[in-house]
Scaffold this active site. Sequence first.
Site, mmCIF file in Angstrom:
data_model
loop_
_atom_site.group_PDB
_atom_site.id
_atom_site.type_symbol
_atom_site.label_atom_id
_atom_site.label_comp_id
_atom_site.label_asym_id
_atom_site.label_seq_id
_atom_site.Cartn_x
_atom_site.Cartn_y
_atom_site.Cartn_z
ATOM 1 N N PHE A 11 112.279 87.679 10.668
ATOM 2 C CA PHE A 11 112.514 88.156 9.300
ATOM 3 C C PHE A 11 111.168 88.421 8.635
ATOM 4 C CE2 PHE A 11 114.457 87.671 4.944
ATOM 5 C CZ PHE A 11 115.380 88.694 5.093
ATOM 6 N N THR A 99 111.055 89.831 16.760
ATOM 7 C CA THR A 99 110.003 88.825 16.830
ATOM 8 C C THR A 99 108.680 89.482 17.245
ATOM 9 O OG1 THR A 99 110.398 88.270 19.161
ATOM 10 C CG2 THR A 99 111.706 87.099 17.508
ATOM 11 N N LYS A 128 108.100 95.719 21.301
ATOM 12 C CA LYS A 128 107.785 96.600 22.424
ATOM 13 C C LYS A 128 107.599 95.861 23.745
ATOM 14 C CE LYS A 128 104.286 97.651 19.886
ATOM 15 N NZ LYS A 128 104.169 96.458 19.018
ATOM 16 N N GLU A 152 114.297 102.363 19.190
ATOM 17 C CA GLU A 152 113.545 103.438 18.537
ATOM 18 C C GLU A 152 112.288 102.949 17.836
ATOM 19 O OE1 GLU A 152 112.763 106.737 18.789
ATOM 20 O OE2 GLU A 152 114.926 107.030 18.655
ATOM 21 N N VAL A 155 107.924 102.302 19.292
ATOM 22 C CA VAL A 155 106.786 103.224 19.338
ATOM 23 C C VAL A 155 106.828 104.120 18.099
ATOM 24 C CG1 VAL A 155 105.653 105.089 20.595
ATOM 25 C CG2 VAL A 155 106.741 103.218 21.861
ATOM 26 N N GLY A 209 98.124 94.975 3.231
ATOM 27 C CA GLY A 209 99.347 94.477 3.829
ATOM 28 C C GLY A 209 99.776 95.183 5.099
ATOM 29 N N ASP A 223 97.845 96.728 21.976
ATOM 30 C CA ASP A 223 99.056 97.233 21.342
ATOM 31 C C ASP A 223 99.328 98.669 21.781
ATOM 32 O OD1 ASP A 223 101.153 97.100 19.038
ATOM 33 O OD2 ASP A 223 99.996 98.916 18.610
ATOM 34 N N LYS A 227 102.608 100.216 23.943
ATOM 35 C CA LYS A 227 103.414 101.345 23.473
ATOM 36 C C LYS A 227 103.388 102.494 24.473
ATOM 37 C CE LYS A 227 102.887 100.310 18.551
ATOM 38 N NZ LYS A 227 102.224 100.681 17.286
#
Length: 345
Positions: A11, A99, A128, A152, A155, A209, A223, A227
């Site tokens: 969350f 998560t 991912k 969806e 990526v 942020g 990362d 992807k």
Amino acid sequence: MRQFSVAMLGFGIAGKAFAKILLEQHQAILEETGFDVQVTAIATGSRGALIDPKGIDLVWAMETVERDGHFDVTHPAYSNLSTMEIVDQAEYDAVLELTPINFTDGQPAISHLEHAMKRGKHAITANKGPMAYAYRYLRDLAKERGVCFFYETTVMAGIPIFDMAYHSLRYCEVREIRAILNATSNYVLRRMEDGLDKEAIYEEGRRGGFMEADPSNDIKGYDAAAKLTALMNVLMDAGMTPADISIKGIEDVTPEDIAAAKARGNKIKLICKGKLVDGKPVGSVQPTEVPETDPFCSEGVFAALTIDTEYLGPITTLQYGTETPVTGYGVFIDVCRVLREAGWQ
């Protein structure tokens, strides 16, 4: 009208963005599809869990987390069940895996999806990791169990790349992928062009942020590699993991490198490339000089993807702005796709 129950694992930014969109569009979905979409479980690692078979008050949940940082333990819906226990025991129609990614092996997200599917539940992931480490297995498991498996948001934060591939490009081979897939590294490089040093840029991103407290997985290319792996696995059936990707991040890019590229009419971007060579997947992530006239260098672009296809040639998609609302919409539209498969005609 019948209830369609959703269990959310996580969350954070994506989860709250999804909840906000669901609240805004709930009545529209109900009128169009006949499904009353309710979140009946929310599991988190540190904020506690909530379970309510009739539907959790999402406004209250978001306000409580924003104000207190955790769910109220005295609330009737509060639960001590772990994330996996909720996957295995709670009643829901679809699980949302939201998560954080484990860059080592994709767990426990893979197990979350696996256990849900084995219970006959639909599965949606914004994580991912499962796509990078276990896509074929999860794809085949979904077919075996007769459930939906959508992803969806994994990526480009929900830009409908996979939906386009599944429908419009179903019989059109994807030959090669070229992309900017990590918004954080792209932002850092762009701000370096403005003369800022990296630490100042990191602080700026955190305040905005949209940057992690520790951006090392972005800066070092992990990362982007995950992807790229996900893209190659889905679009090319590559059957690979991030270990098969040659990775070089932007940690060693200097202001002098930025200036030298500019003098040549170029910009430095963290470019992802993937293709099949004699049936073997070959992928790379590395800082690359790109001509300033390239669409990838357009002002305001945070991520970009070009897929070279058999019949349509190159197709380029550019993403502008930060990822937060887009991520929530990607999860939301996957839920809508499940509704179609589940009976909405």
